[in-house]
Design a protein around this motif. Structure first.
Motif, PDB file in Angstrom:
ATOM      1  N   GLY A  14       0.847  -1.191   0.000  1.00  0.00           N
ATOM      2  CA  GLY A  14       0.000   0.000   0.000  1.00  0.00           C
ATOM      3  C   GLY A  14       0.878   1.235   0.000  1.00  0.00           C
ATOM      4  O   GLY A  14       1.770   1.374   0.836  1.00  0.00           O
ATOM      5  N   ALA A  15       0.618   2.155  -0.972  1.00  0.00           N
ATOM      6  CA  ALA A  15       1.437   3.366  -1.087  1.00  0.00           C
ATOM      7  C   ALA A  15       0.837   4.511  -0.285  1.00  0.00           C
ATOM      8  O   ALA A  15       1.388   5.609  -0.270  1.00  0.00           O
ATOM      9  N   GLY A  16      -0.298   4.273   0.374  1.00  0.00           N
ATOM     10  CA  GLY A  16      -0.934   5.354   1.122  1.00  0.00           C
ATOM     11  C   GLY A  16      -1.707   6.275   0.192  1.00  0.00           C
ATOM     12  O   GLY A  16      -1.724   6.096  -1.031  1.00  0.00           O
ATOM     13  N   PRO A  17      -2.326   7.306   0.763  1.00  0.00           N
ATOM     14  CA  PRO A  17      -3.277   8.118   0.017  1.00  0.00           C
ATOM     15  C   PRO A  17      -2.666   9.209  -0.851  1.00  0.00           C
ATOM     16  O   PRO A  17      -3.375   9.812  -1.642  1.00  0.00           O
ATOM     17  N   GLY A  18      -1.400   9.505  -0.711  1.00  0.00           N
ATOM     18  CA  GLY A  18      -0.818  10.571  -1.537  1.00  0.00           C
ATOM     19  C   GLY A  18       0.341  11.250  -0.836  1.00  0.00           C
ATOM     20  O   GLY A  18       1.443  11.313  -1.368  1.00  0.00           O
ATOM     21  N   LYS A  26       7.884  -0.035   6.397  1.00  0.00           N
ATOM     22  CA  LYS A  26       8.156  -1.272   5.663  1.00  0.00           C
ATOM     23  C   LYS A  26       8.001  -1.058   4.154  1.00  0.00           C
ATOM     24  O   LYS A  26       8.789  -1.558   3.360  1.00  0.00           O
ATOM     25  N   ALA A  27       6.966  -0.301   3.786  1.00  0.00           N
ATOM     26  CA  ALA A  27       6.762  -0.016   2.362  1.00  0.00           C
ATOM     27  C   ALA A  27       7.969   0.714   1.806  1.00  0.00           C
ATOM     28  O   ALA A  27       8.476   0.401   0.734  1.00  0.00           O
ATOM     29  N   ARG A  28       8.454   1.678   2.569  1.00  0.00           N
ATOM     30  CA  ARG A  28       9.591   2.461   2.090  1.00  0.00           C
ATOM     31  C   ARG A  28      10.833   1.579   1.884  1.00  0.00           C
ATOM     32  O   ARG A  28      11.522   1.676   0.881  1.00  0.00           O
ATOM     33  N   PRO A  96      -3.730  -2.080  -0.283  1.00  0.00           N
ATOM     34  CA  PRO A  96      -3.886  -2.965  -1.441  1.00  0.00           C
ATOM     35  C   PRO A  96      -5.160  -3.822  -1.419  1.00  0.00           C
ATOM     36  O   PRO A  96      -5.601  -4.283  -2.468  1.00  0.00           O
ATOM     37  N   TYR A  97      -5.725  -4.027  -0.228  1.00  0.00           N
ATOM     38  CA  TYR A  97      -6.905  -4.884  -0.142  1.00  0.00           C
ATOM     39  C   TYR A  97      -8.215  -4.101  -0.128  1.00  0.00           C
ATOM     40  O   TYR A  97      -9.289  -4.680  -0.024  1.00  0.00           O
ATOM     41  N   LEU A  98      -8.129  -2.769  -0.182  1.00  0.00           N
ATOM     42  CA  LEU A  98      -9.372  -1.999  -0.194  1.00  0.00           C
ATOM     43  C   LEU A  98      -9.634  -1.512  -1.612  1.00  0.00           C
ATOM     44  O   LEU A  98      -8.990  -0.585  -2.084  1.00  0.00           O
ATOM     45  N   PHE A  99     -10.558  -2.136  -2.283  1.00  0.00           N
ATOM     46  CA  PHE A  99     -10.908  -1.791  -3.665  1.00  0.00           C
ATOM     47  C   PHE A  99      -9.673  -1.678  -4.550  1.00  0.00           C
ATOM     48  O   PHE A  99      -9.580  -0.814  -5.403  1.00  0.00           O
ATOM     49  N   GLY A 100      -8.715  -2.553  -4.319  1.00  0.00           N
ATOM     50  CA  GLY A 100      -7.484  -2.471  -5.099  1.00  0.00           C
ATOM     51  C   GLY A 100      -7.212  -3.743  -5.881  1.00  0.00           C
ATOM     52  O   GLY A 100      -6.167  -3.871  -6.492  1.00  0.00           O
ATOM     53  N   GLY A 121      -1.623  -0.459   3.749  1.00  0.00           N
ATOM     54  CA  GLY A 121      -1.330   0.971   3.622  1.00  0.00           C
ATOM     55  C   GLY A 121      -2.421   1.803   4.267  1.00  0.00           C
ATOM     56  O   GLY A 121      -3.481   1.299   4.617  1.00  0.00           O
ATOM     57  N   VAL A 122      -2.142   3.080   4.419  1.00  0.00           N
ATOM     58  CA  VAL A 122      -3.143   4.011   4.958  1.00  0.00           C
ATOM     59  C   VAL A 122      -4.161   4.265   3.851  1.00  0.00           C
ATOM     60  O   VAL A 122      -3.804   4.755   2.775  1.00  0.00           O
ATOM     61  N   THR A 123      -5.389   3.917   4.085  1.00  0.00           N
ATOM     62  CA  THR A 123      -6.383   4.015   3.018  1.00  0.00           C
ATOM     63  C   THR A 123      -6.955   5.428   2.893  1.00  0.00           C
ATOM     64  O   THR A 123      -7.082   6.151   3.880  1.00  0.00           O
TER      65      THR A 123
END
Ligand code: SAH
Length: 515
Positions: A14-18, A26-28, A96-100, A121-123
């Motif tokens: 998840g890349a987060g919202p922007g 961890k994503a980074r 990634p799991y929310l409407f992704g 990620g932060v949705t």
């Protein structure tokens, strides 16, 4: 940082919202160390910039009306490349799991024996409202929240959603719902009062964020009037009442202001980040690129005998970088300065020297050449004429002659070398040019004579005249030398920074734009 044993794994990240600051640690780490990034349209460019420059990138989102890559193609790319032993980050906006379609990709890969891990990620459903002052739950207003898809086929007569049940939840967060807003409001109005609050947040958590609030009865009209489009999150519920008080993000001093930053690509981030922290949208318009001089021999020779100089004068961070790159080429380091003293023109140059292990002996109170000379004089540098104090100036090819001339007048032995050249930048200007053409820019900032000159040259007479005709556009200068060049170019001058550095320019912007 590297994470051990990642080869052949697909990370659904998840890349987060922007806002790049909302990326998880961890994503980074994974973005930094992966071999291949497969990414969607809503992933911010700042996050992509964190990746190893050598990592391969595959864009699979929708852009400018083109349809997105087919899901089957994405799946097979991921599977094929994982089998080659690559470390793959499949980067998706928000979670990634929310409407992704994250789970679909994961199941496809697991069926083919590919190892999959998920980094939530932060949705947008939580973060976009939060950045618009809306908490999705509150003990008095909502005890539950539902994340709902707003993307239903409008031609389908029957909705798959249970609107009666949804209307009892508390807070509703609709993703992908702008086009269907009329239908959503209509369905909910059958079960909820028409006065129920609704808000839309477009480009939430980014400098482009815009939000609008209304009720089930009038939101569609308000959104049309405001021109809000995807990507936007639609929130429904009484929590919206808290927005006036909790709206920290949109209440920042420069929120909604658009400022063009004309520094070189490498230097722009300093000013741009300052402005973004105050809520402005910084439009990077690189006008200069720093390049090595055509002939490096005299510079190498001077750097080769650095310790022979009494003073080394650095008038920009580029000069510091060029000098240390040359030392590195000579397989030497900061010790090469020996007993030479070092003067830095201002705090940025001083800090860059400090980062390389050199403490500047002199930083003048004003960040111009004249002030360096005066400070050196005050320090008694020219008191002894024999031997004459030896100066090395490591500067740009286009540097002014004032500094060497004044030093020589005082009896100094001055060696001038060209450490770097500035050339006209031609890339990375599209977004700023489009905003200028559309009359959407509040201010343009100039941090040197060459940024002003190149800005005028890149725009050309016609486009420049059109952009400058806009009464709201302010042209701001970092200091007197830049201002003089602006006058020479017939650029309007709406203000000059009192302190001739980036914080000084930021203070001027605040004074000018915070009306
Ligand atoms: N997986 C994502 C959602 C993907 S669906 C997540 O968890 O956030 C895409 C929709 O998400 C968009 O149509 C929009 O409704 C919403 N969205 C994503 N980023 C957004 C943002 N920065 N601001 C507002 N809405 C956003």
């Amino acid at each position: 940082m590297s994470i051990p044993d990642t080869a052949g794994t697909v990370y659904l990240v998840g890349a987060g919202p922007g806002d790049p600051g909302l990326l998880t640690v961890k994503a980074r780490e994974l973005v930094e160390c992966c071999d291949l990034l497969v990414y969607d349209a809503l992933v911010s460019p700042a996050i992509m910039a964190m990746a190893n420059p050598k990592a391969e990138r595959i864009f699979v989102g929708k852009r400018g009306g083109e349809s997105s890559a087919k899901q089957d193609d994405i799946n097979s790319v991921l599977a094929d490349r994982a089998r080659e032993g690559k470390t793959i980050v499949r980067l998706k906006g928000g979670d990634p799991y929310l409407f992704g379609r994250g789970a679909e990709e994961a199941l496809f890969l697991l069926d083919r024996g590919v190892r999959v891990e998920v980094v939530p990620g932060v949705t947008a459903g939580i973060a976009a409202p939060a950045y618009a002052g809306i908490p999705v739950t509150h003990r008095e207003h909502a005890s539950a929240v539902a994340f709902v898809t707003g993307h239903e086929d409008p031609d389908k007569p029957e909705s798959a959603l249970d609107w009666a049940a949804l209307s009892k939840v508390g807070t509703l967060c609709f993703y992908m719902g702008v086009k269907n807003l009329g239908r959503i409001a209509g369905e909910l109005s059958k079960h909820l009062p028409r006065t129920t609050p609704v808000a839309l947040v477009q480009w939430g958590t980014t400098p482009k964020q815009r939000s609008v609030a209304g009720t089930l009865a009038d939101i569609e009209q308000k959104v049309a009037d405001a021109g809000i489009q995807a990507p936007a999150l639609t929130v429904v519920g009484n929590v919206i009442a808290l927005r006036e008080r909790l709206n920290f993000f949109e209440q920042r001093p420069l929120f909604g202001k658009r400022v063009v930053v004309t520094r070189s690509r490498a230097q722009a981030s300093d000013l741009a980040e300052h402005l973004e922290a105050l809520g402005a949208q910084a439009l990077r318009f690189p006008t200069i690129r720093i390049a090595p001089p055509e002939d490096t021999r005299s510079f190498s020779a001077a750097v080769g005998k650095l310790a022979n100089f009494g003073w080394v004068v650095l008038t920009s961070v580029n000069g510091v970088d060029a000098l240390f790159e040359e030392l590195d080429r000579q397989n030497r380091d900061a010790r090469a300065f020996g007993a030479a003293k070092v003067a830095a023109i201002g705090p940025a140059t001083r800090d860059r020297l400090a980062a390389r292990g050199i403490k500047a002996d002199l930083v003048p109170p004003q960040y111009v050449a004249e002030s360096i000379v005066a400070s050196l004089k005050d320090a008694g540098v020219f008191a002894k004429k024999d031997p004459a104090p030896r100066f090395l100036l490591a500067r740009a090819d286009i540097a002014r002659s004032a500094l060497p001339e004044q030093l020589r007048e005082l009896g100094a032995d001055v060696t001038e070398t060209i450490a770097y050249t500035t050339v006209l930048e031609t890339e990375g200007q599209d977004e700023a040019l489009a905003a200028l053409a559309a009359g959407e820019v509040d201010a343009v900032t100039f941090t040197s004579s060459s940024t002003a000159r190149n800005f005028a040259e890149i725009l050309g007479k016609e486009r420049l005249a059109k952009a400058l005709a806009l009464p709201r556009l302010k042209c701001l200068s970092i200091g007197p030398i830049t201002s003089a060049t602006m006058r020479e170019l017939k650029l309007p001058l709406h203000g000059e920074a009192a302190e001739h550095d980036i914080p000084g320019l930021v203070a001027l912007l605040r004074k000018t734009l915070e009306a």
